[in-house]
Design a protein around this motif. Structure first.
Motif, PDB file in Angstrom:
ATOM      1  N   LEU A  73       2.748 -43.691-118.204  1.00 48.09           N
ATOM      2  CA  LEU A  73       3.476 -44.810-117.605  1.00 48.09           C
ATOM      3  C   LEU A  73       3.091 -46.067-118.375  1.00 48.09           C
ATOM      4  N   THR A  74       4.078 -46.887-118.738  1.00 52.13           N
ATOM      5  CA  THR A  74       3.768 -48.179-119.350  1.00 52.13           C
ATOM      6  C   THR A  74       4.059 -49.291-118.352  1.00 52.13           C
ATOM      7  N   ILE A  75       3.084 -50.183-118.208  1.00 53.47           N
ATOM      8  CA  ILE A  75       3.310 -51.381-117.387  1.00 53.47           C
ATOM      9  C   ILE A  75       3.432 -52.532-118.377  1.00 53.47           C
ATOM     10  N   THR A  76       4.606 -53.109-118.467  1.00 48.75           N
ATOM     11  CA  THR A  76       4.841 -54.120-119.506  1.00 48.75           C
ATOM     12  C   THR A  76       5.759 -55.231-119.008  1.00 48.75           C
ATOM     13  N   ASN A  77       5.714 -56.322-119.759  1.00 42.23           N
ATOM     14  CA  ASN A  77       6.576 -57.461-119.420  1.00 42.23           C
ATOM     15  C   ASN A  77       7.900 -57.394-120.175  1.00 42.23           C
ATOM     16  N   VAL A  78       7.975 -56.505-121.166  1.00 39.52           N
ATOM     17  CA  VAL A  78       9.134 -56.542-122.064  1.00 39.52           C
ATOM     18  C   VAL A  78       9.954 -55.252-121.960  1.00 39.52           C
ATOM     19  N   PRO A  79      11.098 -55.337-121.274  1.00 38.68           N
ATOM     20  CA  PRO A  79      11.940 -54.149-121.174  1.00 38.68           C
ATOM     21  C   PRO A  79      12.404 -53.731-122.564  1.00 38.68           C
ATOM     22  N   GLY A  80      12.450 -52.439-122.803  1.00 40.67           N
ATOM     23  CA  GLY A  80      12.933 -51.967-124.106  1.00 40.67           C
ATOM     24  C   GLY A  80      11.909 -52.053-125.210  1.00 40.67           C
ATOM     25  N   SER A  81      10.684 -52.497-124.898  1.00 38.51           N
ATOM     26  CA  SER A  81       9.656 -52.573-125.941  1.00 38.51           C
ATOM     27  C   SER A  81       9.225 -51.161-126.342  1.00 38.51           C
ATOM     28  N   THR A  82       8.503 -51.079-127.446  1.00 44.95           N
ATOM     29  CA  THR A  82       8.153 -49.756-127.981  1.00 44.95           C
ATOM     30  C   THR A  82       7.373 -48.922-126.954  1.00 44.95           C
ATOM     31  N   LEU A  83       6.356 -49.513-126.344  1.00 45.62           N
ATOM     32  CA  LEU A  83       5.548 -48.740-125.388  1.00 45.62           C
ATOM     33  C   LEU A  83       6.373 -48.329-124.173  1.00 45.62           C
ATOM     34  N   SER A  84       7.340 -49.145-123.830  1.00 44.99           N
ATOM     35  CA  SER A  84       8.206 -48.803-122.708  1.00 44.99           C
ATOM     36  C   SER A  84       9.113 -47.635-123.083  1.00 44.99           C
ATOM     37  N   ARG A  85       9.699 -47.714-124.262  1.00 42.51           N
ATOM     38  CA  ARG A  85      10.639 -46.666-124.682  1.00 42.51           C
ATOM     39  C   ARG A  85       9.943 -45.329-124.868  1.00 42.51           C
ATOM     40  N   GLU A  86       8.707 -45.376-125.330  1.00 42.81           N
ATOM     41  CA  GLU A  86       8.075 -44.126-125.717  1.00 42.81           C
ATOM     42  C   GLU A  86       7.273 -43.462-124.601  1.00 42.81           C
ATOM     43  N   ALA A  87       7.069 -44.174-123.507  1.00 40.45           N
ATOM     44  CA  ALA A  87       6.372 -43.551-122.368  1.00 40.45           C
ATOM     45  C   ALA A  87       7.401 -42.844-121.487  1.00 40.45           C
ATOM     46  N   ASP A  88       6.925 -41.998-120.583  1.00 39.37           N
ATOM     47  CA  ASP A  88       7.863 -41.312-119.685  1.00 39.37           C
ATOM     48  C   ASP A  88       8.432 -42.283-118.662  1.00 39.37           C
ATOM     49  N   LEU A 147       7.990 -52.744-114.793  1.00 36.55           N
ATOM     50  CA  LEU A 147       8.047 -54.066-115.418  1.00 36.55           C
ATOM     51  C   LEU A 147       7.255 -55.097-114.629  1.00 36.55           C
ATOM     52  N   LEU A 148       6.762 -56.104-115.374  1.00 34.28           N
ATOM     53  CA  LEU A 148       5.964 -57.159-114.747  1.00 34.28           C
ATOM     54  C   LEU A 148       6.823 -58.279-114.165  1.00 34.28           C
ATOM     55  N   HIS A 149       8.028 -58.410-114.662  1.00 37.59           N
ATOM     56  CA  HIS A 149       8.958 -59.458-114.182  1.00 37.59           C
ATOM     57  C   HIS A 149       8.322 -60.848-114.244  1.00 37.59           C
ATOM     58  N   ALA A 150       7.511 -61.078-115.253  1.00 41.26           N
ATOM     59  CA  ALA A 150       6.815 -62.373-115.346  1.00 41.26           C
ATOM     60  C   ALA A 150       7.609 -63.400-116.157  1.00 41.26           C
ATOM     61  N   GLY A 151       8.713 -62.999-116.764  1.00 44.08           N
ATOM     62  CA  GLY A 151       9.434 -63.904-117.656  1.00 44.08           C
ATOM     63  C   GLY A 151       8.671 -63.996-118.967  1.00 44.08           C
ATOM     64  N   PRO A 152       9.320 -64.471-120.047  1.00 44.00           N
ATOM     65  CA  PRO A 152       8.645 -64.488-121.352  1.00 44.00           C
ATOM     66  C   PRO A 152       7.320 -65.244-121.297  1.00 44.00           C
ATOM     67  N   GLU A 153       6.287 -64.644-121.872  1.00 45.37           N
ATOM     68  CA  GLU A 153       4.993 -65.333-121.974  1.00 45.37           C
ATOM     69  C   GLU A 153       4.873 -65.777-123.425  1.00 45.37           C
ATOM     70  N   ILE A 154       4.931 -67.090-123.626  1.00 47.44           N
ATOM     71  CA  ILE A 154       5.007 -67.619-124.993  1.00 47.44           C
ATOM     72  C   ILE A 154       3.630 -68.035-125.508  1.00 47.44           C
ATOM     73  N   ALA A 155       2.830 -68.673-124.655  1.00 50.05           N
ATOM     74  CA  ALA A 155       1.484 -69.093-125.096  1.00 50.05           C
ATOM     75  C   ALA A 155       0.723 -67.856-125.557  1.00 50.05           C
ATOM     76  N   VAL A 156      -0.036 -68.013-126.624  1.00 48.79           N
ATOM     77  CA  VAL A 156      -0.778 -66.848-127.133  1.00 48.79           C
ATOM     78  C   VAL A 156      -1.777 -66.349-126.087  1.00 48.79           C
ATOM     79  N   ALA A 157      -2.424 -67.266-125.385  1.00 53.23           N
ATOM     80  CA  ALA A 157      -3.385 -66.852-124.357  1.00 53.23           C
ATOM     81  C   ALA A 157      -2.618 -66.360-123.132  1.00 53.23           C
TER      82      ALA A 157
END
Ligand code: F6R
Length: 600
Positions: free
Chosen positions: A368-383, A387-397
């Motif tokens: 299972l991938t828990i991620t903020n980015v739908p369609g990202s590599t880890l999302s596509r490749e996991a079963d 989603l985190l639904h946090a909206g884009p996180e732009i700051a590096v930190a």
């Protein structure tokens, strides 16, 4: 890390490319460049430093409707104009931008390109010289590109222009993210949908070891063996306004303050009409059936994983191991009989995590991938993906992604516990709603945290964060936040461990932040504070209302004891932010760091 953007169409592309590169700035970079097609020639503009420096050297009078651009985060060769992309082949016919790392570039150089004069220290230059080498052997560009790709070991996202075939951008991908942006009478290339959102929301996903021919009216995808692939486009569910700073001085500040809304959004997304938790039952089924959960992640996401372990074990009663992806990939621990993997990744592109995911999928384990980015590599490749639904996180930190990861893990823990028929004395939806209000209350006190940053962190001293149990997990994250943006050396320690060696570092005035939100260890951590204070440290205690004592500097509103990391981290994020701000640091783009770490 490095970013790619490309455009081929009818409109002038200079601004489109530069705007795209600006959208990729958040990933971290040290130089940038563009190559544009102009009257049977290719003009290159590149510069070490920021995109604004690049803007100053671009010839704005040049008419051009095809080009490629790049932001570079140095791996092979120092940050410099010479090493920045685009790079060209010896005759100047081919021009390339590349993300990723070519592991066998030295060997390829010796074997095929011994006679070629290289102008940069990069692995990338080998790719473009190889294309020219195979063209010189009599191949057309497509074939030469194909032959080159077959030789490359490692990761790549590539956009290539052939000066003698200017109506095409040649593209390829392996392990590094790359998308094709689709438009009316134009097409584009982007390592992240954000880079092209100003021109299109329609994208084609690329898979590993695929090459693509992009013209303004057509996109053709091929395997490296030349077989044609048909793929449907998808619409990127991103809003351009989510990516703007608005009235905030920094993305980091905006993202810290978005946390109450993110928690409320998560509640809304993971609850059904009757107010109970709703998650795909097959995910919960897999977790219930596993005898051990392995959480794999890096950095801040790893720290969220440590909190997740507490939640999952305490609430759902399933044993959990948390591993750093970069360690797990090469030193795999003994696995249980029925493991289930959870990959936590804000970006969904982290190369270390992806390496482990690929290995575990080869072994047939569910992931299972828990991620903020739908369609990202880890999302596509996991079963499965949550989603985190946090909206884009732009700051590096990372800030809001951390709390979103914990909130989603808390919800999963309850769903699994309910599935297993366990008695529960916590209802996450209800408790998370209390957390969201508490987060808002804490944000209203930011002046207090700014003063703490001034009082405790104005000098260059090392600083320490101590806590026990869940507080220790937050201390690791608090120390990371402070060091990455303010460059003040900081470490998170388990309160009880300090006297086993690290206490030697405590001297007169050393700032020690102590978290005291857990009743069962409240007195012990306060004892640890006394130990460091007796050796001259300047302690700053952050406690929970129910445990507050007179000497405490910051007292947080009460939330459920299992969810305290969600609020105790917030003053720490603010303190790091203000410490960095007062030291004149580039808060959103700290030195040496990249947002999306796409190389191992
Ligand atoms: C620190 C930070 C990094 C990331 C790490 C993993 O603020 O952002 O430590 O957490 O690089 O990235 P993701 O979560 O995208 O896999």
């Amino acid at each position: 890390m490095c970013g790619i953007v490309g455009y081929i169409g009818n409109n002038d592309c200079k601004e489109i490319l530069l705007k795209g590169l600006e959208k990729l700035e958040y990933r971290g970079y040290d130089s940038a460049g563009i190559a544009v097609v102009n009257n049977y020639d290719v003009e290159i503009f590149k510069e070490q430093g920021r995109i604004r420096d690049l803007r100053n050297i671009v010839d704005w009078n040049l008419a051009t409707t095809t080009g490629i651009g790049h932001t570079r985060w140095a791996t092979h060769g120092k940050p410099s104009k010479r090493n920045s992309h685009p790079h060209q082949s010896a005759t100047g016919r081919f021009t390339i931008v590349h993300n990723g790392v070519i592991e066998n570039y030295e060997q390829l150089k010796k074997q095929y390109l011994a006679h070629v004069h290289f102008v940069s220290d990069t692995d990338t230059e080998v790719i473009v010289q190889l294309v020219e080498h195979f063209v010189n052997e009599g191949n057309d560009t497509f074939k030469a590109f194909q032959e080159t790709l077959k030789l490359l070991h490692g990761s790549y996202a590539i956009a290539l222009i052939d000066n003698e075939n200017q109506d095409t951008i040649f593209v390829a991908k392996n392990k590094s993210p790359l998308l094709i942006g689709l438009g009316d009478n134009f097409n584009g290339v982007a390592s992240d949908a954000m880079a092209m959102l100003h021109v299109t929301k329609r994208y084609l996903e690329l898979k590993d070891q695929e090459m693509v021919i992009v013209t303004k009216s057509q996109v053709q995808i091929f395997t490296l063996n030349g077989e044609k692939i048909i793929r449907k486009p998808f619409i990127a569910e991103l809003d351009v306004s989510d990516m703007e700073k608005g009235t905030y001085s920094h993305y980091m500040l905006k993202e810290i303050e978005e946390q109450p809304y993110v928690v409320r959004k998560i509640i809304q997304k993971y609850q059904n009409d009757t107010g109970t938790i709703h998650i795909d039952p097959s995910i919960i089924g897999e977790l219930m059936n596993s005898d051990r959960i392995y959480i794999v992640a890096c950095g801040t996401s790893y720290h969220a994983g440590i909190v997740g372990k507490y939640l999952m074990e305490k609430v759902a009663g399933i044993p959990v191991e948390v591993h750093l992806a970069s360690e797990f990939a090469y030193n795999r621990p003994l696995l249980s009989k029925k493991p289930m993997f959870i990959f936590i990744s804000q970006s969904g592109e982290t190369a270390d995590s992806r390496t482990v995911l690929v290995q575990m999928k080869e072994l047939g384990y569910p992931a299972l991938t828990i991620t903020n980015v739908p369609g990202s590599t880890l999302s596509r490749e996991a079963d499965y993906t949550l989603l985190l639904h946090a909206g884009p996180e732009i700051a590096v930190a990372s800030t809001k992604a951390y709390t979103a990861q914990i909130a989603v893990l808390a919800i999963i823990a309850e769903a699994v516990a309910l599935g297993l028929g366990r008695e529960l004395n916590i209802r996450m939806i209800h408790e998370l709603a209390i957390v969201a209000n508490a987060m808002e209350e804490i944000s209203n006190r930011k002046i207090e945290f700014e003063q703490v940053a001034i009082d405790y962190l104005s000098s260059d001293r090392s600083s320490f964060f101590i806590g026990r149990g869940l507080d220790y997990a937050v201390c690791l994250e608090a120390a990371l936040k402070l060091k990455e943006i303010s460059y003040i050396h900081s470490e998170g320690f388990a309160g009880g461990e300090l006297k086993h060696g690290s206490i030697a570092l405590i001297e007169e005035g050393t700032p020690v932040f102590a978290l005291a939100t857990q009743e069962n260890v409240n007195l012990s951590i306060r004892g640890n504070v006394k130990e460091v204070a007796a050796r001259g440290a300047k302690p700053c205690i952050i406690s929970m209302e129910s445990l507050a004592m007179e000497e405490d500097e910051i007292v947080l509103p009460q939330v459920h004891k299992l969810l305290t990391p969600l609020i105790s981290v917030i003053p720490m994020q603010y303190i790091a932010y203000y410490a960095a701000l007062h030291r004149g640091c580039d808060v959103d783009k700290p030195r040496n760091l990249a947002k999306s770490v796409t190389v191992e």
